[in-house]
Structure formats: C-alpha cells, structure tokens
Design an enzyme around this catalytic site. Structure first.
Site, PDB file in Angstrom:
ATOM      1  N   GLY A 152      14.226 -61.139 113.609  1.00  0.00           N
ATOM      2  CA  GLY A 152      13.733 -60.838 112.402  1.00  0.00           C
ATOM      3  C   GLY A 152      13.516 -61.675 111.565  1.00  0.00           C
ATOM      4  O   GLY A 152      13.752 -62.103 110.237  1.00  0.00           O
ATOM      5  N   SER A 153      12.491 -62.713 112.173  1.00  0.00           N
ATOM      6  CA  SER A 153      12.152 -64.235 111.161  1.00  0.00           C
ATOM      7  C   SER A 153      10.825 -63.973 110.376  1.00  0.00           C
ATOM      8  O   SER A 153      10.839 -63.991 109.519  1.00  0.00           O
ATOM      9  CB  SER A 153      11.490 -65.146 112.242  1.00  0.00           C
ATOM     10  OG  SER A 153      10.390 -65.008 112.937  1.00  0.00           O
ATOM     11  N   ASN A 154      10.552 -62.244 110.971  1.00  0.00           N
ATOM     12  CA  ASN A 154       9.621 -61.784 109.655  1.00  0.00           C
ATOM     13  C   ASN A 154      10.141 -61.091 109.108  1.00  0.00           C
ATOM     14  O   ASN A 154      10.211 -60.654 107.241  1.00  0.00           O
ATOM     15  CB  ASN A 154       8.717 -61.142 110.578  1.00  0.00           C
ATOM     16  CG  ASN A 154       7.662 -61.613 111.304  1.00  0.00           C
ATOM     17  OD1 ASN A 154       6.444 -61.919 110.891  1.00  0.00           O
ATOM     18  ND2 ASN A 154       7.943 -61.557 112.339  1.00  0.00           N
ATOM     19  N   MET A 183      10.907 -52.985 118.598  1.00  0.00           N
ATOM     20  CA  MET A 183       9.868 -53.168 120.126  1.00  0.00           C
ATOM     21  C   MET A 183      10.588 -51.791 120.741  1.00  0.00           C
ATOM     22  O   MET A 183      11.159 -51.869 122.192  1.00  0.00           O
ATOM     23  CB  MET A 183      10.355 -54.096 121.070  1.00  0.00           C
ATOM     24  CG  MET A 183      10.512 -55.668 119.969  1.00  0.00           C
ATOM     25  SD  MET A 183       8.789 -56.162 120.052  1.00  0.00           S
ATOM     26  CE  MET A 183       8.345 -56.561 121.280  1.00  0.00           C
ATOM     27  N   ASN A 212       2.658 -51.923 110.675  1.00  0.00           N
ATOM     28  CA  ASN A 212       3.426 -52.640 111.662  1.00  0.00           C
ATOM     29  C   ASN A 212       2.441 -54.078 112.003  1.00  0.00           C
ATOM     30  O   ASN A 212       1.926 -54.203 111.846  1.00  0.00           O
ATOM     31  CB  ASN A 212       3.305 -51.780 113.088  1.00  0.00           C
ATOM     32  CG  ASN A 212       3.602 -52.676 114.431  1.00  0.00           C
ATOM     33  OD1 ASN A 212       5.108 -52.675 114.412  1.00  0.00           O
ATOM     34  ND2 ASN A 212       2.510 -52.376 115.453  1.00  0.00           N
ATOM     35  N   HIS A 247       1.522 -57.225 114.396  1.00  0.00           N
ATOM     36  CA  HIS A 247       1.378 -57.333 116.332  1.00  0.00           C
ATOM     37  C   HIS A 247       0.748 -58.852 116.208  1.00  0.00           C
ATOM     38  O   HIS A 247      -0.573 -59.044 115.158  1.00  0.00           O
ATOM     39  CB  HIS A 247       0.471 -55.838 116.024  1.00  0.00           C
ATOM     40  CG  HIS A 247       0.251 -55.847 117.610  1.00  0.00           C
ATOM     41  ND1 HIS A 247       0.945 -55.645 118.678  1.00  0.00           N
ATOM     42  CD2 HIS A 247      -0.925 -56.638 119.000  1.00  0.00           C
ATOM     43  CE1 HIS A 247       0.497 -55.835 119.984  1.00  0.00           C
ATOM     44  NE2 HIS A 247      -0.497 -56.339 119.751  1.00  0.00           N
ATOM     45  N   ASP A 262      -0.915 -49.804 118.454  1.00  0.00           N
ATOM     46  CA  ASP A 262      -1.412 -51.514 117.813  1.00  0.00           C
ATOM     47  C   ASP A 262      -2.784 -51.506 117.225  1.00  0.00           C
ATOM     48  O   ASP A 262      -3.414 -51.502 117.049  1.00  0.00           O
ATOM     49  CB  ASP A 262      -0.775 -52.077 118.664  1.00  0.00           C
ATOM     50  CG  ASP A 262       0.204 -52.654 119.362  1.00  0.00           C
ATOM     51  OD1 ASP A 262       0.460 -53.341 119.836  1.00  0.00           O
ATOM     52  OD2 ASP A 262       1.165 -52.496 117.463  1.00  0.00           O
TER      53      ASP A 262
HETATM   54  C1  GRF Z   1       7.146 -61.005 116.552  1.00  0.00           C
HETATM   55  O1  GRF Z   1       5.966 -61.575 117.170  1.00  0.00           O
HETATM   56  C2  GRF Z   1       5.942 -59.557 116.572  1.00  0.00           C
HETATM   57  O2  GRF Z   1       4.833 -59.579 116.156  1.00  0.00           O
HETATM   58  C3  GRF Z   1       6.924 -59.161 117.716  1.00  0.00           C
HETATM   59  O3  GRF Z   1       7.741 -59.901 118.139  1.00  0.00           O
HETATM   60  C4  GRF Z   1       7.817 -61.275 116.690  1.00  0.00           C
HETATM   61  C5  GRF Z   1       9.350 -60.479 116.707  1.00  0.00           C
HETATM   62  O4  GRF Z   1       9.605 -61.092 115.893  1.00  0.00           O
HETATM   63  N1  GRF Z   1       6.850 -57.755 118.312  1.00  0.00           N
HETATM   64  P1  GRF Z   1      10.914 -61.460 114.459  1.00  0.00           P
HETATM   65  O5  GRF Z   1      11.706 -60.162 115.437  1.00  0.00           O
HETATM   66  O6  GRF Z   1      10.611 -61.178 113.908  1.00  0.00           O
HETATM   67  O7  GRF Z   1      11.287 -63.288 114.132  1.00  0.00           O
END
Ligand code: GRF
Length: 224
Positions: free
Chosen positions: A11-13, A98, A129, A131, A171
């Site tokens: 979940g860093s994003n 995922m 999404n 990617h 994607d």
């Molecule tokens: C990211 O590289 C995203 O693009 C890919 O999995 C990773 C997830 O990163 N689908 P996070 O869970 O947001 O840290």
C-alpha cells in the site's frame, strides 16, 4: 469528492494518496474506504493508522468461495463491486490490486447493470489502475521483474509506469499518465524497483486529481 482505493499489498501507493488528501495535489478529496483482497495487506494498517482513520474492508477470494459453495469468481467480483459502490465513490483506484476483475465488476462500476434487480442504472464511476510498465509493454503480473530482465538482455533501454482507465482486457485501458523511467546499467533490481515506485507515488495522485476534475464520466462504451 470520495475515492475508494483497492489494494493487495504494502500500500505504498495508497500511502501517497492518503498523504495527498485535501492538499493542492488532491484538493477536497477523501478516501472513503480502503478495500483489500488480502487480510494481511499492510495497506489496511496504513488506512487504520491514518489521521483521521480510513474505514477498511477485505474479502479474500478463496475463503469467499469456501464459505459460499456454488458461488463463483464472478459472484466474488459482484460482491466486491457491491461493497465498493455502496460508498458512492466518484473514483475507484486500483493501487497494487492483484486480482483481475471479470466483466461483472466493470458492468456495475460503469453503470451498465443495476446493483440490485430493478434498481435505476447508476452514474458510471471512473476506475483507474496503476501499472508499473509502459502501455502494452509488460501487461499482467511481475511487470517490473520482466522489464528488468528484458533490460539485462538488451531488449529495452527504458521502461516506465502508467495509470490507465480499467477496461475488460488487463492493463489495456486508455493511458491517463505515462512516465518513462530510464534503467541504469548495473543497478540492482532493488534500486530499479525503488525508482519506479517513487514515480508511481507521483502519478497515482496526479491521475486521481485529473480524473476527479473531469466532468462526470460518460457511459463507458470503450470497455465493452
Ligand atoms: C506496485 O508496483 C503496483 O504498480 C503493482 O504492485 C505494486 C504495489 O505497490 N501492481 P504498493 O502495494 O502500492 O506498495
């Protein structure tokens, strides 16, 4: 505006989106729910520890199928759509999500099918999404590792990350933001991955802000 974020991992994003809430990067926007298909996703903790805390929910596919014998993956996708759309979000963000959705989720999110029998079709909700590859380059899972390998073999000189609209084909939706990222010869995959994630954290917020600014999404035919 309200956003629902779907995650499966660290979940860093998601964290980048949490930190951007109500800042000039993502004005008057709050994350109404973080949903995961994995109970152990650290992103759920990030949501709970946010200030103010963000509601979370999770539903893993296998336990769902075991607990609902006879139900299918398609039923799972509809169940996820139900939980997510109940928040009436303006935007659904798949950030490190995922699980490949079938048409059931998109039919409901895009208002092509009513959630409940006889219900009025809903206003389409944008679904985007993240990617970690350039459009059409490394669709599907393990994109980062596959790009790194292709670089080692001299097949590519750079890669990138993108945020795109979610359509039926994995994607393959219309790219909203694409950022190229050069690969440095000899850099270890960890440094390479770190570089990509940093760019991801920027474009996930920019893409969310941009989609939220656009007028209500038209009934999405493109995904059909
Ligand atoms: C990211 O590289 C995203 O693009 C890919 O999995 C990773 C997830 O990163 N689908 P996070 O869970 O947001 O840290």
């Amino acid at each position: 505006r309200k956003v629902v974020v779907l995650i499966s991992g660290s979940g860093s994003n998601l964290q980048a989106l949490i930190d951007a809430q109500n800042t000039p990067a993502l004005p008057n926007t709050r994350i109404a729910l973080v949903f995961s298909n994995r109970k152990a996703a650290y992103g759920l903790t990030r949501a709970t520890q946010a200030n103010p805390p963000i509601p979370t929910s999770y539903l893993a596919l296998q336990p769902y199928l075991k607990a609902n014998l006879g139900k299918t993956r398609a039923d799972y996708d509809v169940e996820v759509a139900r939980v997510v759309l109940r928040e009436n979000p303006d935007l659904i963000i798949l950030a490190g999500w995922m699980h490949i959705f079938g048409e059931g989720f998109l039919d409901l999110a895009y208002g092509l099918k009513p959630l409940e029998e006889g219900e009025e079709p809903r206003t389409p909700v944008s679904v985007i999404n993240l990617h970690p590859a350039l459009p059409g380059a490394f669709d599907g899972a393990n994109a980062i590792e596959r790009a790194f390998e292709a670089f080692q073999k001299g097949e590519i000189t750079q890669t990138g990350v993108m945020v795109h609209r979610v359509v039926k084909d994995v994607d393959r939706g219309e790219p909203l933001i694409v950022k190229e990222v050069p690969i440095t010869k000899g850099e270890p995959i960890e440094a390479f991955e770190e570089k990509l994630h940093k760019v991801e954290h920027e474009i996930i917020v920019q893409a969310a802000a941009r989609v939220l600014e656009e007028a209500k999404p038209q009934r999405v035919r493109a995904y059909l």
